[in-house]
Design a protein around this motif. Structure first.
Motif, PDB file in Angstrom:
ATOM      1  N   ASN A   1       0.743  -1.163   0.129  1.00 52.31           N
ATOM      2  CA  ASN A   1      -0.038   0.095  -0.047  1.00 52.31           C
ATOM      3  C   ASN A   1       0.900   1.371  -0.236  1.00 52.31           C
ATOM      4  OD1 ASN A   1       0.447  -1.195   2.656  1.00 52.31           O
ATOM      5  ND2 ASN A   1      -0.063   0.930   3.408  1.00 52.31           N
TER       6      ASN A   1
ATOM      7  N   TYR B   1       4.626   0.855   0.882  1.00 52.94           N
ATOM      8  CA  TYR B   1       5.174  -0.252   1.888  1.00 52.94           C
ATOM      9  C   TYR B   1       5.675  -1.284   1.144  1.00 52.94           C
ATOM     10  CZ  TYR B   1       4.944  -3.383   5.793  1.00 52.94           C
ATOM     11  OH  TYR B   1       5.384  -4.077   6.906  1.00 52.94           O
TER      12      TYR B   1
ATOM     13  N   ASN C   1       8.696   0.432   5.473  1.00 45.12           N
ATOM     14  CA  ASN C   1       8.011   1.514   4.806  1.00 45.12           C
ATOM     15  C   ASN C   1       9.085   2.180   3.972  1.00 45.12           C
ATOM     16  OD1 ASN C   1       5.531   2.466   4.182  1.00 45.12           O
ATOM     17  ND2 ASN C   1       5.910   4.373   5.731  1.00 45.12           N
TER      18      ASN C   1
ATOM     19  N   SER D   1      13.692   0.938   9.151  1.00 44.26           N
ATOM     20  CA  SER D   1      14.679   0.028   9.643  1.00 44.26           C
ATOM     21  C   SER D   1      13.950  -1.265  10.368  1.00 44.26           C
ATOM     22  CB  SER D   1      15.624   0.590  10.541  1.00 44.26           C
ATOM     23  OG  SER D   1      16.232  -0.247  11.287  1.00 44.26           O
TER      24      SER D   1
ATOM     25  N   GLY E   1       2.251   3.253   5.613  1.00 45.55           N
ATOM     26  CA  GLY E   1       3.025   1.921   6.301  1.00 45.55           C
ATOM     27  C   GLY E   1       1.986   0.873   6.733  1.00 45.55           C
ATOM     28  N   ASN E   2       2.734   0.023   7.198  1.00 49.77           N
ATOM     29  CA  ASN E   2       1.877  -1.493   7.311  1.00 49.77           C
ATOM     30  C   ASN E   2       2.610  -2.378   8.296  1.00 49.77           C
ATOM     31  OD1 ASN E   2      -0.167  -3.506   6.684  1.00 49.77           O
ATOM     32  ND2 ASN E   2       0.020  -3.090   4.699  1.00 49.77           N
ATOM     33  N   SER E   3       1.812  -3.186   8.735  1.00 50.34           N
ATOM     34  CA  SER E   3       2.259  -4.311   9.565  1.00 50.34           C
ATOM     35  C   SER E   3       2.238  -5.713   9.082  1.00 50.34           C
ATOM     36  CB  SER E   3       1.868  -4.078  11.136  1.00 50.34           C
ATOM     37  OG  SER E   3       0.464  -4.557  10.830  1.00 50.34           O
ATOM     38  N   ASN E   4       3.115  -6.593   9.680  1.00 51.19           N
ATOM     39  CA  ASN E   4       3.024  -8.136   9.110  1.00 51.19           C
ATOM     40  C   ASN E   4       2.134  -8.940  10.165  1.00 51.19           C
ATOM     41  OD1 ASN E   4       3.422 -10.518   8.681  1.00 51.19           O
ATOM     42  ND2 ASN E   4       5.199 -10.212   7.170  1.00 51.19           N
TER      43      ASN E   4
ATOM     44  N   THR F   1       1.737 -11.888  10.444  1.00 52.80           N
ATOM     45  CA  THR F   1       2.136 -13.366  10.772  1.00 52.80           C
ATOM     46  C   THR F   1       3.570 -13.076  11.752  1.00 52.80           C
ATOM     47  OG1 THR F   1       1.723 -13.693   8.490  1.00 52.80           O
ATOM     48  CG2 THR F   1       3.161 -15.379   9.603  1.00 52.80           C
ATOM     49  N   THR F   2       4.286 -12.087  11.499  1.00 58.25           N
ATOM     50  CA  THR F   2       5.537 -11.711  12.158  1.00 58.25           C
ATOM     51  C   THR F   2       5.598 -10.746  13.135  1.00 58.25           C
ATOM     52  OG1 THR F   2       6.322 -10.308  10.520  1.00 58.25           O
ATOM     53  CG2 THR F   2       7.061 -12.549  10.198  1.00 58.25           C
TER      54      THR F   2
ATOM     55  N   ASP G   1       6.152  -7.547  12.449  1.00 57.63           N
ATOM     56  CA  ASP G   1       7.169  -6.495  12.037  1.00 57.63           C
ATOM     57  C   ASP G   1       6.044  -5.297  11.469  1.00 57.63           C
ATOM     58  OD1 ASP G   1       9.363  -8.002  12.687  1.00 57.63           O
ATOM     59  OD2 ASP G   1       9.463  -9.014  10.485  1.00 57.63           O
ATOM     60  N   PHE G   2       6.442  -4.188  11.739  1.00 55.82           N
ATOM     61  CA  PHE G   2       5.989  -2.882  11.267  1.00 55.82           C
ATOM     62  C   PHE G   2       6.754  -2.068  10.724  1.00 55.82           C
ATOM     63  CE2 PHE G   2       6.352  -2.081  15.827  1.00 55.82           C
ATOM     64  CZ  PHE G   2       6.799  -0.681  15.672  1.00 55.82           C
ATOM     65  N   SER G   3       6.283  -1.016  10.088  1.00 52.19           N
ATOM     66  CA  SER G   3       6.950   0.159   9.671  1.00 52.19           C
ATOM     67  C   SER G   3       5.871   1.180   9.311  1.00 52.19           C
ATOM     68  CB  SER G   3       7.869  -0.333   8.584  1.00 52.19           C
ATOM     69  OG  SER G   3       8.742   0.828   8.256  1.00 52.19           O
ATOM     70  N   PHE G   4       5.771   2.430   9.794  1.00 52.75           N
ATOM     71  CA  PHE G   4       4.980   3.580   9.529  1.00 52.75           C
ATOM     72  C   PHE G   4       5.774   4.820   9.248  1.00 52.75           C
ATOM     73  CE2 PHE G   4       2.369   0.344  11.917  1.00 52.75           C
ATOM     74  CZ  PHE G   4       1.341   0.111  11.169  1.00 52.75           C
TER      75      PHE G   4
ATOM     76  N   SER H   1       9.862   1.973  12.836  1.00 54.54           N
ATOM     77  CA  SER H   1       9.906   0.545  12.347  1.00 54.54           C
ATOM     78  C   SER H   1      10.075  -0.346  13.913  1.00 54.54           C
ATOM     79  CB  SER H   1      10.653   0.125  11.590  1.00 54.54           C
ATOM     80  OG  SER H   1      10.685   0.986  10.308  1.00 54.54           O
TER      81      SER H   1
END
Lengths: 510, 440
Positions: A422, A435, A455, A508, B369-372, B374-375, B377-380, B402
């Motif tokens: 997205n 992302y 991201n 990161s 951003g988004n997050s996973n 399953t794991t 992990d995220f990053s916004f 992140s």
């Protein structure tokens, strides 16, 4: 009338039918196989239960308070989705939507109302509501309606009305079986199939009448794999404005293989240090950067309202001279393509950036009039419930002078960005993000370790100037995505050739 | 069509579905009326009125299931529609877990007034609506001469729905909502157009905040953005202001869902009853909150609402499991989604928390951003202000935050006393230690 008697009946008939899959169990219906693209204006009139006289009466009501312009948008859409989970095709959803939207424009102002009941009385009532936006003595009478011939960008071989449910289920099973068989680490798979058919009839007070049949399909294969207690998930999809012919053995094979490859690759992914770095965008899907970084900022409504950071940059250099970016609603069978936009204007290939110079915005009726230019065919709406606004279609960058090999070789330490989920943009400041679902590190000119789930963030105008190398391997992802704006969703695609951005901030996960 | 008539129609549809061969059926009938106004340059830019209806018929037949929605509610059309839906469903795979909830689970449906329906909705006049939008625009414009774009909004709506299940559930709902807001872009004098917005939604017309609220906030925030820049990457303390988009709370919802758990797609699998987050984190789902934007008496499965603790002092107490996935997982259903989400509050305000921050970033907004699931992990992307020794130093943007949600929610050290009430996620301001930011 063909196409299964135009979904069997019209507004005056008994049913707005509905669930195309079932036609196969109707012995009579199963006997006919209608050719695609064979409906004419009269079929649409019959289907929606209207004629020219009724449309004129509704227009007269819409313009009774003195609006400059009005249009009437009839729509019948049918969508279906079928899901496979735990090796079983065990759910299906169908939606039928039917109605008419009436818009009145005075200057830049819009009045809008819709009704789900297509009768002359209900339409006139809705027209009077929309008319309230206007407040002037003069009254522009509607012109004679003339049928406008539009392109034929999505001729289907097997339209969804003719496809039995029993023909789709085995294909989902095939995809699932393939995903599960390709690698022993795959533990689960989910497959989602969707098909959609939209019938549109549009009449405008400046005398144009158009009709369009818009097929669509997309299938999404998700893969979940496990290795030494670690789980990873990824997906792939195929789609476009197709009928059943999209699901060839080759396409099914590619769908499954890609979903698995993208998932299995993630086991090697390691956390990476973030920050500013050189980013190489893989051909195809990475075009989401163009969509977010420049596409939205070039939609004319944001400029007309003074919101966009591109509002005062037309005619100015915004990128390297080898950068040209277009929005092209005319690519056959692509998800973002439309024969005609939702205001009755032909779609075009429009240059946003030509040879590094910002050239034109993407217009709808109101903005084209505001700026005194020709419409670009970008007035789109999600359905009859919404007024049209300027939207992208298929947005991509043209080929440049470099090669993929020399681009990757030129990077000492950076990121090769391959697949995305997205993106988002703040129109005014121009900050945008997208992302990264999967990609690779680039070290000393070579792709090395896979990376995932970070991201990327940048500033639109800034990133445009930082596109320093563009290869000659343009790909536009046919299956595309769905773009949200102003509470409305529209199917779009994007693409680009391999492109190097000299600096972008990468999140990161180290 | 009023709710009584909708209930009649829904029951008729259930009977039709069974008549065509469905074992069980669930029918929802809903309608709404909404009005939206946008104002620019003291003119109405957009005036939209929308009245809509829908029926969704869910068919259950020998474990086979489909959901079918139409907006044509004429009985002759519906009858054909339902007949085809039932016939279509027979093609699907037989799924032993698919059924309506056991009727014993319907017990305990309350009959409480949730304070979500303004019965004086019809008294709000067209002129009043337009005046609010215009007044917000005027008020906002007078606040600074730097404005380059300004759009004000007013909208309201009234919603009604009924739900009928063939094995005995019946429920009705009525609610109203009123919203107003403004979006403002300013010039920074250097070609940049920082923007901000303010938007409030309430259940009762009288509860809409005064006209001056929106512009005051949006303009102040937009002006604060002038000169925004990214700073060096690294680990910083982070305060998330209560009204910032709830991206990081949203990242918890996927892994908590029954579907992701059953599909082996959740990083919270196997963590029930364990302390996985900071002991400052207590999350309560409260469907009975008076005037709550997500208050309700029953959920989508027809299960009665119940107030529940999802996380208690960092311990995961409950997953979000709907009826279908409860069968698949072999556990009791808990309810598949949240309603009004509240938190155990701390004692200090945002300002007090900032004063104690040595070096960090006050995050006022998220972008992308988004997050996973399953794991974890995220990053916004973030928008915020750099803080040093308790002082707001400069606006920052174009940075990412992140991490992994398990680790991140363990680093929560303080919760504010200031729940954001214009949302169903009533999160207070929160303080986190050592969060990874990427910038320059």
């Amino acid at each position: 009338m063909t196409r299964r008697e135009f979904v069997k009946t019209g507004a005056k008939g008994v049913a707005l039918v509905s669930l195309p899959f079932i036609f196969k169990v109707d012995p009579l219906a199963a006997l006919t196989t209608p050719p695609a693209g064979s409906l004419n204006l009269n079929d649409y009139y019959t289907h929606f239960g209207v004629d020219e006289a009724i449309i004129k009466q509704v227009m007269a009501a819409a313009l009774e308070k003195g609006g400059d312009y009005c249009d009437i948008f009839f729509e019948h859409s049918i969508s279906n989705s079928i899901g496979l989970e735990d090796n079983l095709v065990n759910r299906a959803y169908s939606t039928v939507d039917f109605g008419v939207g009436i818009r009145v424009v005075e200057g830049d102002q819009t009045g809008y109302s819709f009704t789900e009941e297509i009768t002359p009385e209900a339409m006139k009532l809705a027209a009077k509501t929309a008319a309230n936006i206007a407040n002037q003595a003069k009254n522009a009478p509607p012109k004679e309606l003339v049928l406008h011939d539009s392109k034929d960008l999505y001729p289907v071989e097997q339209s969804w009305e003719d496809v039995g449910f029993d023909e789709i289920i085995p294909k989902l099973q095939q995809i699932n079986d393939k995903v599960l068989s390709l690698d022993p680490r795959v533990v689960n798979s989910q497959i989602w199939f969707t098909s959609g058919t939209q019938y549109v009839l549009l009449a405008t007070s400046d005398g144009r009448i158009v009709c369009d049949y818009r097929p669509m399909s997309r299938t999404f294969a998700q893969c979940i794999a496990e290795q030494e207690g670690r789980r990873e998930e990824n997906y792939h999809m195929i789609g476009g404005r197709f009928g059943l012919e999209l699901y060839t053995p080759e396409n099914i094979d590619t769908l499954a293989k890609e979903a698995v490859r993208r998932t299995i690759d993630l086991f090697q992914a390691v956390p990476m240090a973030g920050g500013e770095m050189e980013v190489v965008l893989a051909p195809g899907k990475a075009g989401i950067l163009l969509h977010e970084a420049i596409g939205h900022g070039m939609e004319a409504d944001y400029n007309r309202k003074g919101e966009s950071i591109f509002a005062d940059k037309i005619g100015k250099p915004v990128a390297q001279p080898f950068v040209s970016i277009v929005d092209d609603g005319t690519i056959p069978s692509y998800r973002g393509s439309i024969n005609i936009d939702d205001e009755g204007n032909d779609t075009h290939k429009t240059y946003l950036v030509r040879d590094g110079i910002l050239e034109t915005y993407l217009h709808d009726y109101i903005s084209a009039k505001h700026y005194g230019v020709k419409p670009t065919g970008n007035g789109r709406r999600q359905s009859f419930r919404y007024m049209p606004i300027p939207r992208m279609t298929n947005t991509y960058m043209l080929n440049g002078p470099h090669t993929k090999e020399e681009i990757i070789a030129s990077v000492k330490k950076g990121l090769y960005a391959e697949s995305f989920t997205n993106g988002e943009v703040n129109i005014g400041p121009g900050d945008f993000t997208f992302y990264l679902k999967s990609g690779y590190m680039i070290e000393d000119g070579k792709l090395t370790t896979p990376v995932k789930d970070v991201n990327l963030i940048g500033n639109g105008p800034d990133v445009l100037t930082k596109m320093v190398m563009v290869a000659n391997d343009l790909e536009v992802e046919q299956s595309g995505g769905t773009c949200g704006k102003g509470g409305q969703w529209a199917p779009v695609t994007d693409g680009l050739p391999t492109t190097k951005v000299s600096s972008i901030t990468v999140g990161s996960n180290a | 069509m009023n709710n009584k008539e909708k209930l009649e129609l829904a029951k008729w549809a259930v009977t039709q579905a069974k008549g065509f061969g469905a074992d069980e059926a669930a029918v929802d009938v809903a309608n709404s009326r909404e009005i939206e106004i946008e104002c620019r340059d003291q003119k109405i830019d957009k005036l939209q009125e929308a009245t809509q209806n829908s029926m969704t018929v869910r068919i259950y037949t020998k474990g086979r299931y489909s959901g079918n929605t139409t907006n044509d509610l004429r009985k002759d059309s519906l009858s054909k529609f339902i007949e085809e839906a039932v016939a279509m469903t027979k093609y699907l795979g037989e799924d032993p877990y698919r059924s309506l909830p056991d009727s014993k689970y319907y017990a305990g449906l309350k009959d409480a007034d949730l304070g979500i329906c303004d019965n004086s909705y019809d008294e709000v006049s067209a002129d009043q609506r337009v005046k609010i939008a215009r007044d917000i625009e005027t008020d906002t414009r007078e606040r600074t001469d730097k404005i380059v774009s300004l759009t004000s909004y007013y909208g309201d709506g009234t919603y009604e729905s009924v739900k009928v299940h063939s094995n005995g559930f019946e429920g009705t709902r009525r609610s109203t909502s009123f919203s107003a807001g403004v979006e403002v872009g300013i010039t920074d004098g250097k070609g940049g157009r920082p923007s901000w917005w303010d938007w409030r939604t309430v259940r009762f017309f009288k509860d809409l905040p005064p006209i001056s609220t929106y512009g005051e906030f949006a303009v102040e925030r937009a002006l604060d953005r002038i000169g925004q820049t990214k700073i060096e990457s690294g680990a910083y303390d982070m305060i998330i202001e209560n009204r910032a988009r709830a991206s990081l709370l949203g990242a918890l919802e996927g892994p908590l869902s029954g579907r992701n758990l059953q599909q082996k797609n959740s990083c919270l699998d196997g963590k029930l009853g364990q302390k996985v987050f900071s002991d400052k984190l207590t999350v309560v789902d409260d469907p009975f909150m008076k005037g709550g934007l997500a208050s309700r008496l029953y959920d989508d499965d027809g299960l009665p609402s119940r107030k529940r603790t999802i996380i208690e002092k960092g311990v995961l107490k409950e997953y979000l499991i709907d009826w279908y996935y409860s069968r698949k997982l072999g556990v009791e259903p808990t309810g598949g989604d949240t309603t009004n989400v509240t938190f155990e509050l701390g004692t200090r305000s945002l300002d007090e928390m900032v004063k104690d921050m040595k070096k960090g970033i006050l995050v006022t907004g998220f972008i992308g951003g988004n997050s996973n699931d399953t794991t974890g992990d995220f990053s916004f992307g973030i928008i915020g202000t750099y803080v040093e020794d308790g002082k707001l130093i400069k606006p920052v943007n174009e940075m990412n935050v992140s991490g992994n949600i398990l680790q991140f929610w363990s680093s929560l050290v303080e919760v504010g006393n200031d729940p954001y009430t214009y949302s169903s996620l009533q999160r207070p301001t929160m303080y986190f230690k050592d969060v990874q930011f990427s910038g320059v």
